[in-house]
Write a protein that holds these residues in place. Structure first.
Motif, PDB file in Angstrom:
ATOM      1  N   GLU A  16      27.966 -52.214 -15.299  1.00 40.50           N
ATOM      2  CA  GLU A  16      26.330 -52.830 -14.643  1.00 40.50           C
ATOM      3  C   GLU A  16      26.262 -51.123 -13.977  1.00 40.50           C
ATOM      4  O   GLU A  16      27.043 -49.984 -13.804  1.00 40.50           O
ATOM      5  CB  GLU A  16      26.415 -53.271 -12.925  1.00 40.50           C
ATOM      6  CG  GLU A  16      27.073 -53.170 -12.152  1.00 40.50           C
ATOM      7  CD  GLU A  16      27.220 -54.093 -10.955  1.00 40.50           C
ATOM      8  OE1 GLU A  16      26.577 -55.406 -11.135  1.00 40.50           O
ATOM      9  OE2 GLU A  16      28.496 -54.198 -10.361  1.00 40.50           O
ATOM     10  N   TRP A  17      24.912 -50.686 -13.619  1.00 39.03           N
ATOM     11  CA  TRP A  17      24.887 -49.864 -13.245  1.00 39.03           C
ATOM     12  C   TRP A  17      24.139 -48.879 -11.436  1.00 39.03           C
ATOM     13  O   TRP A  17      22.805 -49.680 -11.708  1.00 39.03           O
ATOM     14  CB  TRP A  17      23.786 -48.637 -13.717  1.00 39.03           C
ATOM     15  CG  TRP A  17      23.513 -47.772 -13.927  1.00 39.03           C
ATOM     16  CD1 TRP A  17      24.072 -46.393 -13.157  1.00 39.03           C
ATOM     17  CD2 TRP A  17      22.330 -46.672 -13.892  1.00 39.03           C
ATOM     18  NE1 TRP A  17      23.524 -45.209 -13.140  1.00 39.03           N
ATOM     19  CE2 TRP A  17      22.321 -45.486 -13.564  1.00 39.03           C
ATOM     20  CE3 TRP A  17      21.029 -47.210 -14.598  1.00 39.03           C
ATOM     21  CZ2 TRP A  17      21.372 -44.441 -13.314  1.00 39.03           C
ATOM     22  CZ3 TRP A  17      19.666 -46.139 -14.706  1.00 39.03           C
ATOM     23  CH2 TRP A  17      19.958 -44.724 -14.140  1.00 39.03           C
ATOM     24  N   MET A  18      25.329 -49.385 -10.652  1.00 37.81           N
ATOM     25  CA  MET A  18      24.613 -49.348  -9.405  1.00 37.81           C
ATOM     26  C   MET A  18      23.199 -47.672  -8.945  1.00 37.81           C
ATOM     27  O   MET A  18      24.749 -46.649  -8.783  1.00 37.81           O
ATOM     28  CB  MET A  18      25.188 -49.390  -7.925  1.00 37.81           C
ATOM     29  CG  MET A  18      25.625 -51.143  -9.150  1.00 37.81           C
ATOM     30  SD  MET A  18      24.862 -52.508  -8.474  1.00 37.81           S
ATOM     31  CE  MET A  18      24.243 -52.105  -6.388  1.00 37.81           C
ATOM     32  N   ASP A  19      22.154 -47.584  -9.129  1.00 38.25           N
ATOM     33  CA  ASP A  19      21.923 -46.202  -8.386  1.00 38.25           C
ATOM     34  C   ASP A  19      20.619 -46.537  -7.746  1.00 38.25           C
ATOM     35  O   ASP A  19      19.637 -46.760  -8.733  1.00 38.25           O
ATOM     36  CB  ASP A  19      21.570 -45.468 -10.161  1.00 38.25           C
ATOM     37  CG  ASP A  19      20.683 -44.156 -10.118  1.00 38.25           C
ATOM     38  OD1 ASP A  19      20.686 -43.396  -9.741  1.00 38.25           O
ATOM     39  OD2 ASP A  19      19.362 -44.476 -10.195  1.00 38.25           O
ATOM     40  N   ASP A  20      20.063 -45.462  -7.097  1.00 40.66           N
ATOM     41  CA  ASP A  20      19.131 -45.494  -5.619  1.00 40.66           C
ATOM     42  C   ASP A  20      18.438 -43.691  -6.293  1.00 40.66           C
ATOM     43  O   ASP A  20      18.082 -44.091  -5.144  1.00 40.66           O
ATOM     44  CB  ASP A  20      19.347 -45.687  -4.271  1.00 40.66           C
ATOM     45  CG  ASP A  20      20.726 -44.883  -3.783  1.00 40.66           C
ATOM     46  OD1 ASP A  20      21.349 -44.733  -4.384  1.00 40.66           O
ATOM     47  OD2 ASP A  20      21.051 -45.632  -2.564  1.00 40.66           O
ATOM     48  N   SER A  21      19.003 -43.332  -6.415  1.00 42.95           N
ATOM     49  CA  SER A  21      19.174 -41.923  -6.661  1.00 42.95           C
ATOM     50  C   SER A  21      17.113 -41.549  -7.122  1.00 42.95           C
ATOM     51  O   SER A  21      16.131 -40.720  -6.685  1.00 42.95           O
ATOM     52  CB  SER A  21      19.518 -40.906  -7.237  1.00 42.95           C
ATOM     53  OG  SER A  21      19.463 -40.829  -8.262  1.00 42.95           O
ATOM     54  N   ARG A  22      17.016 -42.516  -8.249  1.00 45.86           N
ATOM     55  CA  ARG A  22      15.475 -42.380  -8.745  1.00 45.86           C
ATOM     56  C   ARG A  22      15.255 -40.960  -9.841  1.00 45.86           C
ATOM     57  O   ARG A  22      14.249 -39.951  -9.760  1.00 45.86           O
ATOM     58  CB  ARG A  22      14.515 -42.263  -7.806  1.00 45.86           C
ATOM     59  CG  ARG A  22      14.598 -44.384  -7.591  1.00 45.86           C
ATOM     60  CD  ARG A  22      12.892 -43.616  -6.110  1.00 45.86           C
ATOM     61  NE  ARG A  22      12.210 -44.147  -7.416  1.00 45.86           N
ATOM     62  CZ  ARG A  22      11.246 -45.333  -7.777  1.00 45.86           C
ATOM     63  NH1 ARG A  22      12.170 -46.141  -7.271  1.00 45.86           N
ATOM     64  NH2 ARG A  22      10.320 -44.909  -7.962  1.00 45.86           N
ATOM     65  N   SER A  23      16.385 -39.485 -10.043  1.00 43.17           N
ATOM     66  CA  SER A  23      16.596 -38.310  -9.916  1.00 43.17           C
ATOM     67  C   SER A  23      17.135 -38.637 -11.662  1.00 43.17           C
ATOM     68  O   SER A  23      17.291 -38.035 -12.309  1.00 43.17           O
ATOM     69  CB  SER A  23      17.236 -37.630  -8.928  1.00 43.17           C
ATOM     70  OG  SER A  23      18.562 -37.917  -9.394  1.00 43.17           O
ATOM     71  N   THR A  24      18.303 -40.017 -11.888  1.00 50.84           N
ATOM     72  CA  THR A  24      18.574 -39.633 -13.237  1.00 50.84           C
ATOM     73  C   THR A  24      18.078 -40.830 -14.248  1.00 50.84           C
ATOM     74  O   THR A  24      18.074 -41.823 -13.475  1.00 50.84           O
ATOM     75  CB  THR A  24      20.337 -40.765 -12.891  1.00 50.84           C
ATOM     76  OG1 THR A  24      20.607 -40.152 -11.991  1.00 50.84           O
ATOM     77  CG2 THR A  24      20.666 -40.659 -13.824  1.00 50.84           C
ATOM     78  N   LEU A  25      18.274 -40.373 -15.148  1.00 53.39           N
ATOM     79  CA  LEU A  25      16.764 -41.443 -16.198  1.00 53.39           C
ATOM     80  C   LEU A  25      18.097 -41.627 -17.186  1.00 53.39           C
ATOM     81  O   LEU A  25      16.931 -42.710 -17.342  1.00 53.39           O
ATOM     82  CB  LEU A  25      16.167 -39.892 -16.562  1.00 53.39           C
ATOM     83  CG  LEU A  25      15.152 -39.399 -16.145  1.00 53.39           C
ATOM     84  CD1 LEU A  25      14.725 -38.068 -17.050  1.00 53.39           C
ATOM     85  CD2 LEU A  25      14.461 -40.162 -15.534  1.00 53.39           C
ATOM     86  N   ALA A  26      19.419 -40.660 -17.343  1.00 56.89           N
ATOM     87  CA  ALA A  26      20.078 -41.579 -18.312  1.00 56.89           C
ATOM     88  C   ALA A  26      21.552 -41.412 -17.740  1.00 56.89           C
ATOM     89  O   ALA A  26      22.073 -40.936 -17.607  1.00 56.89           O
ATOM     90  CB  ALA A  26      20.135 -41.749 -19.986  1.00 56.89           C
ATOM     91  N   TRP A  27      22.084 -43.144 -17.742  1.00 52.43           N
ATOM     92  CA  TRP A  27      23.947 -42.529 -18.149  1.00 52.43           C
ATOM     93  C   TRP A  27      24.118 -43.619 -18.868  1.00 52.43           C
ATOM     94  O   TRP A  27      23.947 -44.486 -18.937  1.00 52.43           O
ATOM     95  CB  TRP A  27      23.895 -43.095 -15.815  1.00 52.43           C
ATOM     96  CG  TRP A  27      25.086 -43.995 -15.746  1.00 52.43           C
ATOM     97  CD1 TRP A  27      25.760 -42.404 -15.140  1.00 52.43           C
ATOM     98  CD2 TRP A  27      25.918 -44.151 -15.546  1.00 52.43           C
ATOM     99  NE1 TRP A  27      27.363 -43.023 -14.387  1.00 52.43           N
ATOM    100  CE2 TRP A  27      26.849 -44.212 -14.602  1.00 52.43           C
ATOM    101  CE3 TRP A  27      25.814 -45.608 -15.956  1.00 52.43           C
ATOM    102  CZ2 TRP A  27      27.764 -45.337 -14.083  1.00 52.43           C
ATOM    103  CZ3 TRP A  27      26.802 -47.169 -15.312  1.00 52.43           C
ATOM    104  CH2 TRP A  27      27.894 -46.461 -15.445  1.00 52.43           C
ATOM    105  N   ARG A  28      25.273 -42.990 -18.615  1.00 47.24           N
ATOM    106  CA  ARG A  28      26.165 -43.766 -19.433  1.00 47.24           C
ATOM    107  C   ARG A  28      27.598 -44.409 -18.828  1.00 47.24           C
ATOM    108  O   ARG A  28      28.320 -44.101 -18.220  1.00 47.24           O
ATOM    109  CB  ARG A  28      27.414 -42.732 -20.553  1.00 47.24           C
ATOM    110  CG  ARG A  28      27.908 -43.383 -21.783  1.00 47.24           C
ATOM    111  CD  ARG A  28      28.558 -42.323 -22.926  1.00 47.24           C
ATOM    112  NE  ARG A  28      29.464 -41.806 -22.737  1.00 47.24           N
ATOM    113  CZ  ARG A  28      29.393 -40.483 -22.918  1.00 47.24           C
ATOM    114  NH1 ARG A  28      29.124 -39.718 -24.281  1.00 47.24           N
ATOM    115  NH2 ARG A  28      30.228 -38.979 -22.422  1.00 47.24           N
ATOM    116  N   PHE A  29      27.600 -45.481 -19.167  1.00 50.91           N
ATOM    117  CA  PHE A  29      28.494 -46.628 -18.669  1.00 50.91           C
ATOM    118  C   PHE A  29      30.692 -46.253 -18.593  1.00 50.91           C
ATOM    119  O   PHE A  29      30.168 -46.315 -19.919  1.00 50.91           O
ATOM    120  CB  PHE A  29      28.534 -47.850 -18.765  1.00 50.91           C
ATOM    121  CG  PHE A  29      29.296 -48.822 -18.186  1.00 50.91           C
ATOM    122  CD1 PHE A  29      29.750 -49.517 -16.641  1.00 50.91           C
ATOM    123  CD2 PHE A  29      30.331 -49.322 -18.611  1.00 50.91           C
ATOM    124  CE1 PHE A  29      30.618 -50.139 -16.440  1.00 50.91           C
ATOM    125  CE2 PHE A  29      32.060 -50.493 -17.508  1.00 50.91           C
ATOM    126  CZ  PHE A  29      31.204 -50.941 -16.540  1.00 50.91           C
TER     127      PHE A  29
END
Length: 402
Positions: A16-29
């Motif tokens: 899963e991806w827990m992100d709340d910054s709204r500034s990251t467009l893509a993230w590799r697990f």
């Protein structure tokens, strides 16, 4: 096998991806050797999309939801890895989470001014800046052209990419409209939508992005903005924007402001004193021009010995179609003078051939003798000398042959 290794083997992975910054467009697990266990839990939240990449090729994609990873919901991965009867745990794959929410705070601006042709100000350099809303629409193109092998893609990286694209699109859009500088600033809202269309054509198939919305603020040069603020215009449209600017009045106002600023310098410098003297001379020249019969360059006539002359009425504006000239008086602009005043100044020597003059429609100051309308005044014969009281003797008649 030790107890710890056995427990690790029986644990079920949660991806899963827990992100709340709204500034990251893509993230590799992050996974050790990219190994995923059979039956791992995949959680994709709203505003996200999960994609599996196997050996550089895009495999399965997952919309928001909760999934248990098996061979049944990984059909493309099963084909790529040759699973016939289910996969043996663990299997290797890269998992990317894509942010599908629009990013609304991307700022852009033109790094260099764009030169346009303007009907009032000839060639003008303008700049633009604003905000851009961007959203990932094609994950496959975005993965290949933007992500590559990066572990994360931040909005700042996309902003730098979009600034170059928007700058070129803005230049093409402005040239396509053919509008002048003031008209461009007056239609910023409508042109913002048009600019978004120009940018969309350059980022959809190339980077897998869409531009749902864009704002734009066009900046004009300071001299044009000040001319509009002063209201020195011949006409104002219903929208409130200047249509035609009187550059003669604007130039006079600029000279007066600079002289007044120097004259008000409390330091009492020599330059301030000189500017005060120049300002007084300029004001005297303007007063002299309002009196009839004054030639250019005169600072005033002889005062009456009995009583001061009454204040003269303001000089009427030039007739329509009449050309008026400004004359360089030792670094100060005098005028405007009509043709009769120019002729008087040329005859009394106050305006010579090398004297610099300027009129509406001229690109720059030029010697008076090079201006076609003034050349005839330099070639005119001098005035007749005054006649004496006694007429000259009449010559005798010529002799006739007998």
């Amino acid at each position: 096998m030790g107890l710890l290794d056995k427990l690790k083997g029986e644990l079920v992975d949660i991806i899963e991806w827990m992100d709340d910054s709204r500034s990251t467009l893509a993230w590799r697990f992050p996974r050790y050797k990219n190994e995923i266990k059979n039956g791992a839990q995949l959680i994709v939240r709203e505003g996200q999309k999960a994609v599996f990449v196997y050996r550089g090729a895009l495999a399965d994609q997952f919309e928001p939801g909760h999934y248990e990873l098996t061979s049944e919901n990984l059909p493309i991965m099963s084909t790529l890895q040759g699973w016939k009867h289910g996969f043996n745990s663990p299997f290797r794959s890269e998992v990317y989470f894509i942010n599908t929410r629009p990013v609304t705070d991307l700022r852009w601006g033109t790094p260099q001014p764009v030169t346009i042709r303007d009907p009032d100000f000839k060639m003008v350099q303008i700049r633009a800046n604003g905000l851009c809303v961007v959203k990932i629409t094609d994950v496959e193109i975005f993965l290949k052209e933007v992500i590559g092998t990066d572990s994360a893609v931040e909005a700042d990286e996309i902003a730098e990419l979009l600034r170059r694209v928007i700058s070129m699109a803005f230049s093409d859009m402005v040239l396509a409209t053919g509008l002048g500088a003031i008209d461009l600033q007056g239609q910023q809202v409508a042109l913002s939508t048009k600019l978004a269309e120009f940018v969309q054509e350059r980022v959809d198939d190339e980077f897998g992005l869409s531009i749902p919305e864009m704002t734009m603020n066009i900046s004009l040069p300071d001299e044009i903005t000040q001319a509009m603020t002063r209201g020195v215009a011949k006409g104002v449209e219903a929208s409130g924007f200047v249509e035609n600017v009187d550059l003669n009045k604007y130039q006079q106002a600029q000279v007066a402001d600079s002289m007044l600023a120097a004259a008000q310098n409390e330091g009492g410098s020599v330059m301030g004193d000189m500017m005060q003297m120049g300002m007084g001379a300029m004001m005297a020249g303007q007063m002299a021009q309002s009196m009839p019969g004054m030639a250019p360059g005169q600072q005033g006539g002889q005062q009456s010995s009995t009583a001061p002359a009454p204040a003269a009425a303001p000089a009427p504006p030039p007739l329509p179609g009449q050309t008026v000239y400004h004359v360089d008086h030792g670094g100060q602009s005098g005028g405007p003078y009509n043709m009769a005043q120019m002729q008087a100044g040329i005859q009394n020597g106050q305006v010579t051939g090398p004297t610099l003059v300027w009129a509406q429609g001229m690109a720059a100051w030029a010697p008076a003798q090079s201006v076609p309308d003034l050349q005839a005044l330099f070639s005119a014969p001098p005035p007749m000398p005054p006649t004496s009281a006694t007429p000259p003797p009449v010559p005798p008649p010529a002799p006739t042959a007998e």
